[in-house]
Design a protein around this motif. Structure first.
Motif, PDB file in Angstrom:
ATOM      1  N   SER A  68     -19.212  18.173  -4.912  1.00 42.11           N
ATOM      2  CA  SER A  68     -18.329  18.493  -6.014  1.00 42.11           C
ATOM      3  C   SER A  68     -17.165  19.062  -4.889  1.00 42.11           C
ATOM      4  O   SER A  68     -15.948  18.797  -5.597  1.00 42.11           O
ATOM      5  N   ALA A  72     -13.380  17.269  -6.344  1.00 46.19           N
ATOM      6  CA  ALA A  72     -12.906  18.177  -7.133  1.00 46.19           C
ATOM      7  C   ALA A  72     -11.216  18.100  -6.472  1.00 46.19           C
ATOM      8  O   ALA A  72     -10.418  18.739  -7.048  1.00 46.19           O
ATOM      9  N   VAL A  75     -10.526  15.772  -9.235  1.00 41.72           N
ATOM     10  CA  VAL A  75     -10.007  15.564 -10.755  1.00 41.72           C
ATOM     11  C   VAL A  75      -9.528  16.977 -10.847  1.00 41.72           C
ATOM     12  O   VAL A  75      -9.848  17.858 -11.842  1.00 41.72           O
ATOM     13  N   TRP A  78     -13.009  22.982 -11.668  1.00 38.38           N
ATOM     14  CA  TRP A  78     -13.599  22.886 -12.969  1.00 38.38           C
ATOM     15  C   TRP A  78     -14.315  21.332 -13.014  1.00 38.38           C
ATOM     16  O   TRP A  78     -16.035  21.476 -13.544  1.00 38.38           O
ATOM     17  N   PRO A  79     -13.255  21.068 -13.211  1.00 36.98           N
ATOM     18  CA  PRO A  79     -14.311  19.294 -14.107  1.00 36.98           C
ATOM     19  C   PRO A  79     -15.102  18.867 -13.028  1.00 36.98           C
ATOM     20  O   PRO A  79     -15.686  18.329 -13.119  1.00 36.98           O
ATOM     21  N   ALA A  80     -14.789  18.978 -11.540  1.00 34.88           N
ATOM     22  CA  ALA A  80     -15.920  18.641 -10.974  1.00 34.88           C
ATOM     23  C   ALA A  80     -17.469  19.289 -11.414  1.00 34.88           C
ATOM     24  O   ALA A  80     -18.307  18.282 -10.749  1.00 34.88           O
ATOM     25  N   PHE A  82     -18.242  20.935 -13.380  1.00 35.74           N
ATOM     26  CA  PHE A  82     -18.877  20.825 -14.854  1.00 35.74           C
ATOM     27  C   PHE A  82     -19.445  19.423 -14.798  1.00 35.74           C
ATOM     28  O   PHE A  82     -20.517  18.638 -15.076  1.00 35.74           O
ATOM     29  N   SER A  83     -19.091  18.207 -14.234  1.00 34.69           N
ATOM     30  CA  SER A  83     -19.574  17.021 -13.741  1.00 34.69           C
ATOM     31  C   SER A  83     -20.745  16.724 -12.594  1.00 34.69           C
ATOM     32  O   SER A  83     -21.833  16.203 -13.699  1.00 34.69           O
TER      33      SER A  83
END
Length: 99
Positions: A68, A72, A75, A78-80, A82-83
């Protein structure tokens, strides 16, 4: 009362660990949350699918956490998070769904 699926615990540990670290500004506290959820998930993986599955999914959990960080940078944080949490939940479900 039913058990919370290990996939949910693992994903929540990744998201929760980051959230705790970010909002408290204490990275070690986030690490405690991450590790606690990982331990609970690992215990459930071992119970439901055996030691080999638990070891593999635990390694994936650590890899998701580590992965992550570079993600991060590309992207956003938070997107990292959640991914990788979604990927971890999917991996957990795929390995344990027959149990």
């Amino acid at each position: 009362m039913g058990r919370v699926p290990a996939a949910v615990v693992a994903a929540s540990g990744l998201v929760g660990g980051y959230g705790v670290a970010r909002w408290t500004k204490k990275r070690p506290l986030g690490g405690v949350a991450l590790a606690a959820a990982g331990a609970v998930a690992a215990r459930e993986w071992q119970r439901s699918s055996g030691t080999l599955a638990a070891a593999g999914l635990s390694a994936a959990y650590v890899a998701a956490f580590a992965g992550s960080h570079p993600l991060a940078k590309k992207v956003g944080a938070w997107p990292a998070v959640f991914s990788v949490a979604g990927g971890m939940a999917l991996a957990s479900w795929a390995v344990t769904r027959r149990a």
